[in-house]
Design an enzyme around this catalytic site. Structure first.
Site, PDB file in Angstrom:
ATOM      1  N   THR A   1     -30.066  61.287 118.780  1.00 34.04           N
ATOM      2  CA  THR A   1     -31.049  60.668 119.675  1.00 34.04           C
ATOM      3  C   THR A   1     -32.279  60.152 118.920  1.00 34.04           C
ATOM      4  O   THR A   1     -32.647  58.991 119.018  1.00 34.04           O
ATOM      5  CB  THR A   1     -31.515  61.672 120.751  1.00 34.04           C
TER       6      THR A   1
ATOM      7  N   PHE B   1     -27.727  76.365  98.540  1.00 31.06           N
ATOM      8  CA  PHE B   1     -28.181  76.425  99.936  1.00 31.06           C
ATOM      9  C   PHE B   1     -28.342  74.996 100.425  1.00 31.06           C
ATOM     10  O   PHE B   1     -29.086  74.215  99.841  1.00 31.06           O
ATOM     11  CB  PHE B   1     -29.522  77.162 100.040  1.00 31.06           C
TER      12      PHE B   1
END
Ligand code: PLP
Length: 501
Positions: free
Chosen positions: A382, A215
């Site tokens: 950002t 995962f």
């Protein structure tokens, strides 16, 4: 030594008292002598979820699908190893927000940090770190992340979560691989044109090899973190994916000492398959640029492999020129008894990259110098993490060192695993394959339904547990989980198992 002795004596006396009182005692009792900010034990007022939680679930469900919500929490009242819910129930939390609370709820050292006036602006103003970092950014990175950097990895990039850490690590791997192939930094006009329409050679057909049961995140992104996740179908259903190689991960038989030969054969089979896949994918021009692996497959069911398996895998990656990326999003931060779980392997040649998040409070990845992007904005977003989290992390690391919490994880983990092994011999129809490193422990139940019922019953008795894989229960306590918490849990769970129908 004298306080240790006192604790042992108290434990012994408590054991006798409880035994006489008729408890099904399977371990030492939960005598708690050290005074800290933790509560003394669970305190249950209603079933969980209680009436207030159910009301809030209904509210939230009107806005979004909230079916995954277990209960609503009162974080103001939660302290140490105890999570308090909105109905006033206080539970020993052995799941700690999917393994992401490093030193317990409302730790006094972190609260103090927040109260210092000079830190206020860091919490109030979240910057676009890639272009406008604060003055102390490099200094704080050194104090926090770099002070625990894995061996051989001195470069670090921060990100906001585990998935985007892995995705950006993949990007860094592909850029590194392409530059190796080019042999220089001269990008052709054709590459610049074709990358704009998602075609080769600008967008090469590279791949990342991952493991069945692994995962690495749920984001699809433009690269496919989800393409390397193979733990549960529900994460992947309806989402387009990539033809990237998936190798089998060893399925070890327990107890390990009884299946030495079988497990060695199983690991050899998986490693052979890795090499076959690398060759096969190269032939079909989908070159394996990197390999991603978790030190313990967590979401996939707490699947372990030997240190030798990982060392050999690292050798295979080097032999075939593939980057070796170790995903420590869940295993990192000290819960296995070492700061990074891969430190247990004893690699001669360090990994190329290590991704992290959860207990590290910020996401990101460490990497070798050669994986440094060769131009700005190539690995970018950002926020690129959050300096407020770096501040908290620096203090978390201080607490880990000051309170010797790595040794604590080893010690408390031993108490927990010993108790689980004991329960396993007494309730073999309910518990099998007890396993773990540090407090990163787990066991299997016979099936999904029994597992879920055990978790629900435990919650109503004041213990929060997590599931993983199709039938496992995992322990992901905080680093301030101590021996007495292990004994407290084992006593409660022993009673649950004895009455379980
Ligand atoms: C090993 C591993 N990698 C990546 C992730 C993804 O992290 P996140 O949920 O922060 O995106 C997880 C989350 O559980 C994880 O356990």
């Amino acid at each position: 030594t004298s306080s240790l002795l006192l604790r042992e004596v108290c434990n012994f006396i408590f054991s006798i008292v409880l035994f006489l009182a008729g408890h099904r005692l399977i371990s030492q009792t939960a005598a708690k002598i050290d005074v800290d900010f933790d509560y003394d034990g669970p305190l249950m007022k209603t079933e969980v979820p209680g009436p207030r939680s159910r009301e809030l679930m209904k509210q939230l469900n009107g806005i979004q699908n909230a079916e995954a919500v277990h209960f609503f929490c009162n974080y103001e009242e939660s302290r140490g190893n105890y999570l308090v819910d909105v109905d006033g129930n206080r539970m020993l939390d052995l799941y700690s927000q999917i393994s992401s609370i490093p030193i317990g709820y409302s730790h006094p050292s972190l609260i103090k940090l927040l109260q210092q006036p000079q830190n206020l602006s860091t919490f109030v103003n979240r910057p676009a770190l890639g272009i406008l970092p604060p003055e102390n950014f490099a200094e704080k990175l050194k104090e926090s992340l770099l002070s625990v950097a894995p061996k051989g990895l001195q470069q670090v990039i921060t990100m906001s979560c585990g998935s985007c850490s892995n995705e950006n690590a993949f990007k860094a791997i592909f850029m590194w691989y392409r530059n190796k192939e080019r042999g220089n930094n001269n990008v052709t006009k054709e590459e610049l044109e074709t990358c704009m329409i998602n075609q080769a050679p600008g967008c090469p057909d590279y791949s990342i090899l991952s493991f069945m049961g692994g995962f690495h995140g749920r984001t699809m992104g433009d690269l496919g973190c989800l393409a390397t996740t193979h733990s549960k179908a529900i994460h992947k259903l309806d989402i387009p994916s990539l033809d990237w190689p998936i190798a089998p991960f060893p399925r070890l038989q327990y107890p390990l000492e009884e299946f030495v030969k079988e497990n060695q054969q199983e690991e050899a089979r998986c490693l052979e398959e890795v090499e076959d896949l690398i060759v096969k994918y190269r032939k079909k021009k989908r070159i394996v640029a990197g390999i991603i692996i978790e030190p313990i497959q967590s979401e996939g069911g707490d699947n372990h492999a030997s240190d030798d398996f990982f060392k050999k895998l690292r050798d295979i990656a080097r032999k075939h020129g593939c980057a070796f990326l170790v995903d420590e999003v869940q295993t990192g931060g000290g819960c296995t008894g070492k700061f990074w779980a891969h430190e247990h392997w004893g690699l001669d040649d360090p990994t190329d990259m290590v991704s992290f998040s959860k207990k590290m409070m910020t996401g990101g990845f460490f990497h070798k110098e050669e994986f440094r992007p060769n131009a700005p904005y190539r690995i970018f977003n950002t926020w690129l993490g959050d300096p407020a989290k770096n501040l908290l992390l620096a203090e978390v690391i201080n607490v880990i060192k000051r309170e010797d919490l790595l040794n604590n994880a080893t010690h408390a983990g031993k108490a927990l695993l010993a108790g689980l092994l004991d329960l396993q011999t007494r309730y073999p129809h309910l518990i099998s394959r007890a396993r773990g490193r540090g407090t990163f422990c787990s066991f299997d139940t016979p099936n999904d339904a029994t597992r879920n019922k055990l978790i629900a019953v435990a919650r109503n008795k004041g213990v929060v547990l997590g599931g993983c894989g199709d039938r496992s229960i995992r322990f992901r306590p905080t680093l301030i989980f101590k021996d007495h918490h292990a004994h407290l849990f084992l006593n409660i769970f022993s009673d649950i198992l004895a009455d379980f129908k």
